[in-house]
Design a protein around this motif. Structure first.
Motif, PDB file in Angstrom:
ATOM      1  N   ILE A   1      18.646  23.512  12.518  1.00  0.00           N
ATOM      2  CA  ILE A   1      17.892  23.604  11.219  1.00  0.00           C
ATOM      3  C   ILE A   1      18.584  23.829  10.061  1.00  0.00           C
ATOM      4  N   VAL A   2      19.055  24.820  10.008  1.00  0.00           N
ATOM      5  CA  VAL A   2      19.942  25.358   8.829  1.00  0.00           C
ATOM      6  C   VAL A   2      20.979  24.351   8.346  1.00  0.00           C
ATOM      7  N   ASN A   3      21.676  24.076   9.801  1.00  0.00           N
ATOM      8  CA  ASN A   3      22.756  22.992   9.336  1.00  0.00           C
ATOM      9  C   ASN A   3      22.139  21.651   8.879  1.00  0.00           C
ATOM     10  N   LEU A   4      21.229  21.162   9.383  1.00  0.00           N
ATOM     11  CA  LEU A   4      20.417  19.896   8.679  1.00  0.00           C
ATOM     12  C   LEU A   4      20.405  20.239   7.181  1.00  0.00           C
ATOM     13  N   LEU A   5      19.672  21.352   6.913  1.00  0.00           N
ATOM     14  CA  LEU A   5      19.394  21.388   5.505  1.00  0.00           C
ATOM     15  C   LEU A   5      20.781  21.483   4.745  1.00  0.00           C
ATOM     16  N   ARG A   6      21.786  22.214   5.096  1.00  0.00           N
ATOM     17  CA  ARG A   6      22.957  22.034   4.407  1.00  0.00           C
ATOM     18  C   ARG A   6      23.665  20.789   4.259  1.00  0.00           C
ATOM     19  N   MET A   7      23.530  19.886   5.312  1.00  0.00           N
ATOM     20  CA  MET A   7      23.929  18.594   5.334  1.00  0.00           C
ATOM     21  C   MET A   7      23.244  17.803   4.230  1.00  0.00           C
ATOM     22  N   HIS A   8      22.219  18.102   3.990  1.00  0.00           N
ATOM     23  CA  HIS A   8      21.413  17.319   2.838  1.00  0.00           C
ATOM     24  C   HIS A   8      21.417  18.122   1.505  1.00  0.00           C
ATOM     25  N   GLY A   9      22.380  18.957   1.447  1.00  0.00           N
ATOM     26  CA  GLY A   9      22.621  19.408   0.100  1.00  0.00           C
ATOM     27  C   GLY A   9      21.849  20.613  -0.270  1.00  0.00           C
ATOM     28  N   ALA A  10      21.325  21.508   0.668  1.00  0.00           N
ATOM     29  CA  ALA A  10      20.659  22.676   0.301  1.00  0.00           C
ATOM     30  C   ALA A  10      21.806  23.713  -0.600  1.00  0.00           C
ATOM     31  N   LYS A  11      21.554  24.368  -1.666  1.00  0.00           N
ATOM     32  CA  LYS A  11      22.411  25.197  -2.308  1.00  0.00           C
ATOM     33  C   LYS A  11      22.620  26.538  -1.400  1.00  0.00           C
ATOM     34  N   SER A  12      21.397  27.015  -0.866  1.00  0.00           N
ATOM     35  CA  SER A  12      21.617  28.165  -0.170  1.00  0.00           C
ATOM     36  C   SER A  12      20.504  28.139   0.819  1.00  0.00           C
ATOM     37  N   VAL A  13      20.517  28.800   2.115  1.00  0.00           N
ATOM     38  CA  VAL A  13      19.346  28.728   3.128  1.00  0.00           C
ATOM     39  C   VAL A  13      19.057  30.162   3.576  1.00  0.00           C
ATOM     40  N   CYS A  14      18.083  30.924   3.320  1.00  0.00           N
ATOM     41  CA  CYS A  14      17.755  31.967   3.964  1.00  0.00           C
ATOM     42  C   CYS A  14      16.545  31.850   4.974  1.00  0.00           C
ATOM     43  N   LEU A  15      16.405  32.585   6.051  1.00  0.00           N
ATOM     44  CA  LEU A  15      15.589  32.388   7.303  1.00  0.00           C
ATOM     45  C   LEU A  15      14.650  33.426   7.342  1.00  0.00           C
ATOM     46  N   ALA A  16      13.351  33.350   7.493  1.00  0.00           N
ATOM     47  CA  ALA A  16      12.391  34.344   7.483  1.00  0.00           C
ATOM     48  C   ALA A  16      11.738  33.973   8.826  1.00  0.00           C
ATOM     49  N   LEU A  17      11.473  35.127   9.436  1.00  0.00           N
ATOM     50  CA  LEU A  17      10.818  34.931  10.789  1.00  0.00           C
ATOM     51  C   LEU A  17       9.447  35.809  11.121  1.00  0.00           C
ATOM     52  N   THR A  18       8.421  35.204  11.577  1.00  0.00           N
ATOM     53  CA  THR A  18       6.998  36.176  11.419  1.00  0.00           C
ATOM     54  C   THR A  18       6.979  36.794  12.924  1.00  0.00           C
ATOM     55  N   CYS A  19       7.919  36.567  13.674  1.00  0.00           N
ATOM     56  CA  CYS A  19       8.074  37.232  14.908  1.00  0.00           C
ATOM     57  C   CYS A  19       9.251  38.432  14.690  1.00  0.00           C
ATOM     58  N   PRO A  20       8.920  39.762  15.159  1.00  0.00           N
ATOM     59  CA  PRO A  20      10.353  40.674  15.237  1.00  0.00           C
ATOM     60  C   PRO A  20      11.159  39.928  16.142  1.00  0.00           C
ATOM     61  N   PRO A  21      12.444  40.805  16.004  1.00  0.00           N
ATOM     62  CA  PRO A  21      13.516  40.228  16.770  1.00  0.00           C
ATOM     63  C   PRO A  21      13.166  40.286  18.309  1.00  0.00           C
ATOM     64  N   ILE A  22      13.363  39.170  19.246  1.00  0.00           N
ATOM     65  CA  ILE A  22      12.944  39.223  20.573  1.00  0.00           C
ATOM     66  C   ILE A  22      14.497  39.655  21.183  1.00  0.00           C
ATOM     67  N   LYS A  23      14.311  40.775  21.824  1.00  0.00           N
ATOM     68  CA  LYS A  23      15.717  41.350  22.587  1.00  0.00           C
ATOM     69  C   LYS A  23      15.381  41.639  24.026  1.00  0.00           C
ATOM     70  N   HIS A  24      14.430  41.245  24.389  1.00  0.00           N
ATOM     71  CA  HIS A  24      14.109  41.391  26.006  1.00  0.00           C
ATOM     72  C   HIS A  24      13.489  40.355  26.504  1.00  0.00           C
ATOM     73  N   PRO A  25      13.786  40.307  27.844  1.00  0.00           N
ATOM     74  CA  PRO A  25      13.293  38.944  28.531  1.00  0.00           C
ATOM     75  C   PRO A  25      11.804  39.073  28.956  1.00  0.00           C
ATOM     76  N   CYS A  26      11.203  37.777  28.920  1.00  0.00           N
ATOM     77  CA  CYS A  26       9.762  37.797  29.159  1.00  0.00           C
ATOM     78  C   CYS A  26       9.653  37.279  30.874  1.00  0.00           C
ATOM     79  N   PHE A  27       8.763  38.007  31.518  1.00  0.00           N
ATOM     80  CA  PHE A  27       8.605  37.760  32.910  1.00  0.00           C
ATOM     81  C   PHE A  27       7.159  37.100  33.144  1.00  0.00           C
ATOM     82  N   TYR A  28       6.415  37.090  31.976  1.00  0.00           N
ATOM     83  CA  TYR A  28       5.079  36.582  32.258  1.00  0.00           C
ATOM     84  C   TYR A  28       4.629  35.202  31.684  1.00  0.00           C
ATOM     85  N   GLY A  29       5.431  34.243  31.446  1.00  0.00           N
ATOM     86  CA  GLY A  29       5.157  32.861  31.345  1.00  0.00           C
ATOM     87  C   GLY A  29       5.845  32.167  30.153  1.00  0.00           C
ATOM     88  N   ILE A  30       6.592  32.900  29.225  1.00  0.00           N
ATOM     89  CA  ILE A  30       7.111  32.358  28.052  1.00  0.00           C
ATOM     90  C   ILE A  30       8.564  32.268  28.708  1.00  0.00           C
TER      91      ILE A  30
END
Length: 496
Positions: A389-418
């Motif tokens: 997605i970031v690459n798609l925005l840059r391909m179409h002329g974005a000057k800069s792209v910062c990414l903001a995530l509503t979930c904290p960093p996912i660092k560990h596996p899920c064994f419960y259905g995700i």
């Protein structure tokens, strides 16, 4: 992760004893409920009904979307006052039709069952069951493990108690819970015995009960989300408690028991990503939680300058709107979603996910070109989607792209259905925040933290195992699951 619905139509209290209550098809109600749960799984759908008059089960399963799986003729054939429906997101077993739910067993009374979640100890438990109880499995689906265990213990109880009854079901389900490790929100039916539901001891996956009284008929519905209940004009009776077992008899009795409830640990990812924004889980509106996550994310970014806040559709929209308001930056839709392409995260295989990203997002160049963009999404799991997605925005002329995530960093596996049971696949398990920004091609990456998640959900006790590595169940004997799931996904990749 999947979506489940279970329906029974029974006489209302106002109807006279012995009266034949006119019913509509329970399968139609289950189908309509399931349509509201399509976002929870797109691999395939199945339905089982039971007709007490002829004493028969009827079923239909098909790969693909719900509307493609069932024709009008199917719903007419799926007769009876009880029905189960399931839409599948494959996180265990294969992706073929043989692993679609609901599952059926003819003994000891005739039982059908479907569930949402994952048995983390499925492989170890299946081996134990085959060795100890001499049960053979026909699929690689953990729903069959739950079904066969329940039937085995009921068969054992039947030797002393005879006919099916609530006490037998409770005793048998306590045995199932004692054996099962993981998340499971179960709906099922016993021929001539009624509709039942079970939530795992920590209530990791959602399950609710709804009801609608119409004259001499009352319809009960168990469903994965409140949206399915409310869509059908029903009242939400309750969220099942952790470890709660409910049986609704053909006569309309609602019987409930605790079969092993423990401290609640509801999956935080339901509010972040998986549940529909219109749903209310454990009393907390998903839409409101996402708004609050957007506001809290804004506090991590204040002081920086952007031309626009742009969401990744669809789950990024709610938080992006709140974030834009908080930062007083214009909100713009620069990416439109092709609604005929599946949700990329829940697809089975990285190649499928990458192809889906390429097909599903249509850029609006006028909103992208020459802009400093703050791109808002719900989470980074493997990172490939964000990178494209970031690459798609840059391909179409974005000057800069910062990414903001509503979930904290996912660092560990899920064994419960995700479907991320392998830690090595997780981007944030291996990289710092700065390294992650470089990897996806963004100028910067911003995250919320676990305190933000708890404050946004505001009340329900959460499972945050994928964020902290602290899980509600003991996973010491569950290592085979991640290895097996990795092999299945690798095999799926080779088919692309």
């Amino acid at each position: 992760m999947c979506g489940v619905a279970g329906v029974i139509q029974v006489p209302s209290k106002a109807s006279l004893p012995g009266n034949k209550v006119q019913t509509s098809s329970a399968s139609l109600v289950a189908y309509q409920a399931l349509l509201m749960l399509q976002h929870r799984g797109q691999d395939g759908a199945g339905m089982v009904s039971y007709d007490q008059e002829c004493g028969r089960f009827f079923d239909k399963k098909k790969l693909g979307l719900i509307a493609q799986a069932f024709e009008r003729e199917d719903l007419e054939r799926l007769k009876g006052d009880m029905a189960l429906a399931h839409t599948r997101y494959a996180t265990v077993g294969g992706d073929g039709i043989q692993d679609l739910q609901p599952m059926l067993a003819g003994m000891p009374f005739g039982v059908a069952l479907a569930h949402n979640g994952n048995l983390a100890n499925m492989i170890e438990l299946a081996e134990e069951v085959q060795s100890k109880y001499k049960i053979k499995f026909l699929t690689r689906n953990d729903a069959e493990v739950l079904l066969q265990l329940f039937c085995y213990f009921m068969g054992r109880e039947r030797g002393t108690n005879g006919n099916f009854n609530f006490e037998m079901a409770v005793s048998s389900m306590k045995e199932v819970v004692a054996h099962a490790n993981g998340s499971y929100s179960v709906v099922g039916m016993v021929a001539d015995g009624g509709l039942f539901a079970l939530r795992d001891p920590h209530g990791i996956r959602p399950l609710l009960l709804g009801r609608k009284v119409e004259g001499e008929r009352t319809t009960y519905l168990f469903a994965s989300e409140s949206s399915a209940i409310q869509f059908l004009g029903m009242e939400v009776v309750k969220n099942l408690a952790p470890g709660e077992f409910i049986l609704i008899t053909p006569e309309g009795q609602v019987l409930t028991a605790d079969v092993g409830g423990k401290e609640a640990a509801h999956c935080m990812f339901e509010w972040v990503y998986f549940a529909g924004a219109e749903s209310v889980l454990e009393g907390q509106c998903v839409y409101s939680a996402r708004l609050e996550l957007g506001r809290r994310l804004a506090k991590k970014i204040s002081g920086r300058t952007f031309d626009v806040v742009m969401p990744v559709p669809d789950t990024g929209r709610t938080a992006a709107g709140a974030l834009a308001e908080a930062l007083k930056i214009p909100y713009r839709e620069g990416l439109l979603k092709n609604r005929y392409v599946q949700r990329s995260f829940i697809l089975n295989g990285q190649s499928k996910r990458e192809l889906a990203v390429s097909l599903k997002l249509i850029p609006i160049v006028s909103e992208i070109k020459g802009k400093d963009i703050l791109l808002v999404d719900d989470s980074i799991v493997r990172g490939t989607t964000s990178k494209k997605i970031v690459n798609l925005l840059r391909m179409h002329g974005a000057k800069s792209v910062c990414l903001a995530l509503t979930c904290p960093p996912i660092k560990h596996p899920c064994f419960y259905g995700i479907d991320f049971p392998v830690q090595g696949e997780l981007l944030m398990a291996n990289l710092s925040q700065r390294e992650a920004a470089d990897w996806v091609g963004a100028d910067e990456v911003f995250f919320t933290d676990t305190n933000d998640i708890e404050a946004a959900v505001n009340g329900p006790k959460l499972c945050k195992g994928c964020l902290t590595g602290e899980y509600p169940t003991d996973l010491k004997k569950c290592h085979s699951f991640a290895l097996e799931r990795g092999k299945v996904r690798e095999k799926a990749e080779k088919k692309i």
